[in-house]
Design a protein around this motif. Structure first.
Motif, mmCIF file in Angstrom:
data_model
loop_
_atom_site.group_PDB
_atom_site.id
_atom_site.type_symbol
_atom_site.label_atom_id
_atom_site.label_comp_id
_atom_site.label_asym_id
_atom_site.label_seq_id
_atom_site.Cartn_x
_atom_site.Cartn_y
_atom_site.Cartn_z
ATOM 1 N N ASP A 59 0.834 -1.205 0.000
ATOM 2 C CA ASP A 59 0.000 0.000 0.000
ATOM 3 C C ASP A 59 0.872 1.261 0.000
ATOM 4 O O ASP A 59 2.061 1.190 0.300
ATOM 5 C CB ASP A 59 -0.961 -0.011 1.191
ATOM 6 N N PRO A 60 0.307 2.415 -0.356
ATOM 7 C CA PRO A 60 1.105 3.645 -0.472
ATOM 8 C C PRO A 60 1.810 4.075 0.816
ATOM 9 O O PRO A 60 2.859 4.710 0.766
ATOM 10 C CB PRO A 60 0.093 4.703 -0.889
ATOM 11 N N SER A 61 1.251 3.724 1.961
ATOM 12 C CA SER A 61 1.829 4.164 3.232
ATOM 13 C C SER A 61 2.941 3.264 3.738
ATOM 14 O O SER A 61 3.655 3.627 4.666
ATOM 15 C CB SER A 61 0.735 4.245 4.304
ATOM 16 N N ALA A 62 3.098 2.090 3.145
ATOM 17 C CA ALA A 62 4.075 1.118 3.628
ATOM 18 C C ALA A 62 5.497 1.631 3.415
ATOM 19 O O ALA A 62 5.964 1.737 2.290
ATOM 20 C CB ALA A 62 3.880 -0.214 2.915
ATOM 21 N N GLY A 63 6.167 1.980 4.525
ATOM 22 C CA GLY A 63 7.557 2.407 4.470
ATOM 23 C C GLY A 63 7.768 3.827 3.973
ATOM 24 O O GLY A 63 8.893 4.185 3.611
ATOM 25 N N ARG A 64 6.713 4.637 3.937
ATOM 26 C CA ARG A 64 6.839 6.009 3.437
ATOM 27 C C ARG A 64 6.339 7.005 4.476
ATOM 28 O O ARG A 64 5.539 6.667 5.339
ATOM 29 C CB ARG A 64 6.038 6.174 2.152
ATOM 30 N N SER A 65 6.763 8.231 4.321
ATOM 31 C CA SER A 65 6.257 9.298 5.190
ATOM 32 C C SER A 65 4.785 9.541 4.849
ATOM 33 O O SER A 65 4.339 9.246 3.732
ATOM 34 C CB SER A 65 7.050 10.590 4.971
ATOM 35 N N GLU A 70 0.515 10.102 0.858
ATOM 36 C CA GLU A 70 -0.644 10.847 0.350
ATOM 37 C C GLU A 70 -0.451 11.232 -1.117
ATOM 38 O O GLU A 70 -1.355 11.083 -1.935
ATOM 39 C CB GLU A 70 -0.871 12.104 1.203
ATOM 40 N N ALA A 71 0.740 11.696 -1.456
ATOM 41 C CA ALA A 71 1.018 12.082 -2.847
ATOM 42 C C ALA A 71 0.944 10.857 -3.763
ATOM 43 O O ALA A 71 0.362 10.926 -4.857
ATOM 44 C CB ALA A 71 2.394 12.734 -2.945
ATOM 45 N N LEU A 72 1.499 9.747 -3.330
ATOM 46 C CA LEU A 72 1.467 8.531 -4.135
ATOM 47 C C LEU A 72 0.040 8.002 -4.270
ATOM 48 O O LEU A 72 -0.380 7.579 -5.344
ATOM 49 C CB LEU A 72 2.380 7.474 -3.521
ATOM 50 N N GLN A 73 -0.727 8.065 -3.205
ATOM 51 C CA GLN A 73 -2.129 7.626 -3.248
ATOM 52 C C GLN A 73 -2.911 8.439 -4.279
ATOM 53 O O GLN A 73 -3.693 7.887 -5.042
ATOM 54 C CB GLN A 73 -2.777 7.764 -1.864
#
Length: 135
Positions: A59-65, A70-73
Motif C-alpha cells: 500500500d502507499p503508506s508502507a515504508g513512506r512518510s 498521500e502524494a502517491l495515493q
C-alpha cells in the motif's frame, strides 16, 4: 568485476487484497512472502526460473512518510502512478486470455509493435499500467 542483479521491484496498490488475484492468478506469479507490520502489508511475488527476483506489492503508506504516501495515493487513484511495469511471457496469448477472463481492464490486445515486441497491456486493480511482452 562485480556482478549486479535486480532483487525486487516495488508496485504500489491501494488495496493489496484486491491486487492478489491479478498478480497471482492472472500473471501466474507465486507468493513467496506475505508480511504485515504496523498496519501495512507487503506481498512478494516470485518469478519461475528467476530465484531472488520479486515483485513486491504494498500500500502507499508502507515504508513512506505520510506526505509521500498521500502524494502517491493521489497518483494511483488517478491511474498516473509509476510505470508502466513490463513483464515478459513465453505464451502472451495465454496470459492475455487469463487476465481478460479475470476481469482485468484491457488497455491493448496483443499486437506486434512497430519497434519490435509483440505485446499487450492491462491496468491492475489499482490502475497501474502493466505491459506484457512475448518472450
Amino acid at each position: 568485476m562485480s556482478t549486479i542483479a535486480l532483487s525486487y521491484c516495488p508496485i504500489t496498490v491501494d488495496d493489496v487484497d484486491a491486487a492478489l488475484p491479478f498478480y497471482r492468478d492472472g500473471l501466474g506469479l507465486e507468493i513467496v512472502n506475505d508480511v504485515s507490520y504496523d498496519g501495512h502489508r507487503w506481498v512478494s511475488f516470485g518469478f519461475a526460473g528467476q530465484p531472488g527476483l520479486a515483485a513486491v506489492v504494498s500500500d502507499p503508506s508502507a515504508g513512506r512518510s505520510p506526505e509521500d504516501a498521500e502524494a502517491l495515493q493521489r497518483l494511483i487513484v488517478k491511474g498516473s502512478g509509476p510505470g508502466p511495469y513490463v513483464f515478459t511471457a513465453s505464451d502472451l496469448d495465454a496470459v492475455f486470455e487469463r487476465l481478460r477472463a479475470s476481469g482485468a481492464e484491457v488497455l491493448q490486445e496483443p499486437i506486434a509493435q512497430d519497434w519490435g515486441p509483440r505485446d499487450c497491456a492491462f491496468r491492475d486493480p489499482a490502475g497501474n499500467h502493466i505491459r506484457i511482452n512475448q518472450a
